[in-house]
Design an enzyme around this catalytic site. Structure first.
Site, PDB file in Angstrom:
ATOM      1  N   GLY A  97     -10.011 -25.891  -6.101  1.00 53.01           N
ATOM      2  CA  GLY A  97      -9.518 -27.202  -5.702  1.00 53.01           C
ATOM      3  C   GLY A  97      -9.890 -28.330  -6.646  1.00 53.01           C
ATOM      4  N   GLY A  99      -8.403 -29.036  -9.520  1.00 57.08           N
ATOM      5  CA  GLY A  99      -7.246 -29.575 -10.223  1.00 57.08           C
ATOM      6  C   GLY A  99      -6.853 -28.821 -11.476  1.00 57.08           C
ATOM      7  N   LYS A 100      -7.263 -27.553 -11.599  1.00 62.79           N
ATOM      8  CA  LYS A 100      -6.929 -26.768 -12.788  1.00 62.79           C
ATOM      9  C   LYS A 100      -5.428 -26.489 -12.871  1.00 62.79           C
ATOM     10  CE  LYS A 100      -9.490 -23.443 -11.413  1.00 62.79           C
ATOM     11  NZ  LYS A 100      -9.778 -24.124 -10.143  1.00 62.79           N
ATOM     12  N   SER A 101      -4.870 -25.968 -11.774  1.00 61.57           N
ATOM     13  CA  SER A 101      -3.441 -25.626 -11.783  1.00 61.57           C
ATOM     14  C   SER A 101      -2.586 -26.878 -11.957  1.00 61.57           C
ATOM     15  CB  SER A 101      -3.057 -24.892 -10.491  1.00 61.57           C
ATOM     16  OG  SER A 101      -3.721 -23.649 -10.416  1.00 61.57           O
ATOM     17  N   TYR A 102      -3.011 -28.010 -11.390  1.00 62.88           N
ATOM     18  CA  TYR A 102      -2.261 -29.251 -11.568  1.00 62.88           C
ATOM     19  C   TYR A 102      -2.285 -29.676 -13.034  1.00 62.88           C
ATOM     20  CZ  TYR A 102      -0.893 -34.138 -11.274  1.00 62.88           C
ATOM     21  OH  TYR A 102      -0.258 -35.343 -11.477  1.00 62.88           O
ATOM     22  N   ASP A 245      -4.796 -20.358 -16.857  1.00 60.68           N
ATOM     23  CA  ASP A 245      -5.204 -21.070 -15.641  1.00 60.68           C
ATOM     24  C   ASP A 245      -6.135 -20.141 -14.872  1.00 60.68           C
ATOM     25  OD1 ASP A 245      -5.492 -22.681 -13.443  1.00 60.68           O
ATOM     26  OD2 ASP A 245      -3.534 -22.215 -12.585  1.00 60.68           O
ATOM     27  N   GLY A 248     -10.418 -20.488  -9.339  1.00 57.29           N
ATOM     28  CA  GLY A 248     -11.563 -21.371  -9.146  1.00 57.29           C
ATOM     29  C   GLY A 248     -12.836 -20.629  -8.794  1.00 57.29           C
TER      30      GLY A 248
END
Length: 580
Positions: A97, A99-102, A245, A248
């Site tokens: 959560g 913000g890696k994928s974002y 990516d 987490g």
């Protein structure tokens, strides 16, 4: 030309999420220039880290770092390195959560992430190149889920449950056997494949993130530039652009993981721990203050580090984005991420320009195929001079056959013509459209989805409840034989709710006859009438079926019309003949 350089590291702090706002958590992160400071909420002491870039994306303001700015600082240089012929790698790391994928994928329009922006700029740059230079791009997209490699561009019917095999070649290094590689000729091709791959990627809900990535995703672009010099003389450069990516890092007590989620988390943490060990070993080896000694780097301890072997400590220009939370309730995870990134920036990679060794490699591979065929078909005494035995040959001829098969596949892959690859890409597009149509997705002429329809070849229960739970489906297909319905995991039709028994009822499909049998204490109504437990009731197409108190279905047999109801108008009687 060799170029030694340290891994480029940036840190990005995201906005507060709803969970952190609910806890009224305070901010424990401060950024000044390229430095990042984290403050311990218990003691008030701070730790300061210096990176190449620090992106403040928590709240709008003068120093707010948008998706465009992150790409300009971290992604633009990757394009330039790739054009020069260097391998490049960019990966995002952080807790669940963060913000890696974002950051890597993003959303639509201005919210697009590094990967789509990089692909768009790459095609724009190619269009403005010298006409003497032709470029070809092939892409692959894989995920590592529970230490198994899954091809995200492979249609589901061809997917192997055991995962694809990872092999290592002396020249090519680690590679994934039978991984789909598709030629792309435009940015639209890339976005289509990325979108398709993202839909098949494994995600799941945890307490930390409702759509947490449960796998590591690696999107690779094989970029070849062929320049005409004169006559039949060409020079070539080829490189790999690897965009990663990572799943987490997480703590079980924070994410609330149970069952399969807990197993996934354990495998995620195992691979990230191995990645940490690899980074620590490479940082140790790159430290000029330490005595030079042969450091063991445990690349093979996880699939992730094995595949990223060259990107982490070999022939690559590598960058890392550490994604963190601003909230003090995530202090421990954030501090761990910053320490992770601090070690990564000490790694020194030696990248080289990749002149095309393909012709030489193909020749050597063909010679290897001939040698292995002779090893298999001729006894050792009858072989020509110079044909050496293969390791393990005496013990197991199957080892030789397996090596021969993998080498032949490599030769076929590397000698496949561009036209054939392009045709295979077009065939893939048609297969995807056919697969979506079989799943009930109606497509328009532009390839976009227009709506859904129910396939007309199988009997099914159509959900007509006023409120459909998030975990339920709109249509449940019924297979020949017995179809158990209930809340248990192993049933054919799984429903939720306190009024649904573990095994609520059984729907039987036998040729052209259909029936439903309630189990003990189960509420089942067909066409407005309660069916006693243990008693079978025949179903006809369009019967209204109520299960429990809230689940309402329409039983449908494609091709069969609903039976006449009491409201149907009876035909008028024939008029009496007039009296003579």
């Amino acid at each position: 030309e060799n170029m030694a350089s340290s891994v480029k590291v940036a840190v990005r702090v995201r906005p507060f999420n709803e969970r952190e706002k609910t806890h009224k958590s305070k901010c424990c992160i401060e950024m000044q220039g390229a430095s990042t400071q984290i403050i311990n909420p218990q003691t008030g002491k701070s730790n300061t880290f210096a990176f190449d870039h620090a992106f403040w994306s928590t709240s709008p303001g003068e120093n707010f770092a948008s998706q465009e700015q992150v790409y300009a600082e971290m992604g633009h240089d990757m394009i330039q390195h790739a054009l020069e012929g260097y391998n490049v790698c960019l990966f995002a790391y952080g807790q669940t959560g963060a913000g890696k994928s974002y950051t890597m994928m993003g959303g639509a329009g201005a919210d697009r992430g590094v990967i789509p922006r990089l692909c768009e700029e790459l095609f724009t740059t190619i269009k403005g190149q010298d006409p003497k230079t032709t470029c070809t791009l092939e892409v692959s997209y894989l995920e590592i889920y529970n230490e198994k490699v899954r091809d995200l561009l492979n249609p589901p019917e061809f997917e192997e449950a055991s995962g694809l095999r990872v092999r290592e070649h002396p020249t090519l290094g680690p590679y994934v056997e039978d991984l789909t590689q598709l030629v792309v000729t435009s940015y639209d091709d890339v976005t289509m494949l990325i979108d398709y791959g993202n839909k098949t990627r494994t995600v799941g809900a945890t307490n930390m993130n409702e759509s947490s990535s449960r796998s590591h995703a690696i999107f690779t672009i094989n970029f070849t530039q062929k320049t005409h010099v004169h006559g039949d003389v060409y020079t070539s450069k080829l490189c790999n652009i690897r965009l990663v990516d990572l799943a987490g890092s997480e703590r079980a007590d924070s994410t609330g993981a149970r069952g399969s989620r807990l197993k996934e988390g354990a495998n995620i943490n195992k691979s990230l721990t191995t990645l940490g060990k690899v980074i620590a070993a490479l940082a140790e080896a790159g430290d000029p203050k330490k005595k030079k000694k042969e450091e063991f780097v445990p690349y093979r301890d996880s699939t992730l580090t094995y595949l990223l072997k060259d990107s982490l400590g070999g022939n690559s220009k590598t960058a890392m984005i550490a994604a963190i939370s601003p909230a003090e309730i995530n202090y421990e995870e954030t501090l761990s991420t910053l320490r992770y990134a601090d070690r990564a920036k000490q790694i020194v990679c030696t990248a080289i320009v990749n002149e095309d060794p393909q012709a030489k490699l193909i020749r050597e591979l063909k010679e290897e195929v001939e040698r292995l065929q002779q090893v298999l078909t001729q006894p050792r005494a009858a072989r020509p001079e110079g044909i050496e035995p293969v390791e393990g040959e005496a013990a197991d001829a199957g080892t030789v056959s397996e090596k021969l098969l993998s080498t032949q596949k490599l030769v076929e892959s590397m000698t496949e013509s561009y036209e054939h690859k392009l045709a295979r890409t077009e065939a893939f597009k048609h297969e995807q459209r056919a697969l979506l149509a079989a799943m009930g997705v109606a497509l328009g002429t532009d390839g976009g989805a227009r709506g859904l329809h129910v396939p007309q070849d199988r009997p099914h229960l159509r959900n007509v409840s006023d409120v459909v739970a998030a975990s339920e489906l709109l249509v449940y297909f019924l297979n020949p034989g017995e179809n158990k319905v209930g809340s248990a995991e192993e049933v054919a039709v799984q429903l939720t709710g306190a009024d649904i028994r573990a095994e609520h009822c059984t729907v039987t499909v036998s040729d052209d006859t259909f029936s439903i049998t309630p189990h003990a204490d189960a509420v089942v109504e067909v066409a407005g009438q309660r069916v006693p437990a243990g008693e079978s009731r025949t179903l006809v197409s369009h019967d209204r079926v109520v299960l429990g108190a809230t689940h309402v279905f329409r039983f449908v047999v494609p091709g069969q019309l609903p039976p006449p109801t009491s409201t149907d108008v009876a035909p008028a009687p024939a008029a009496a003949a007039p009296a003579p």
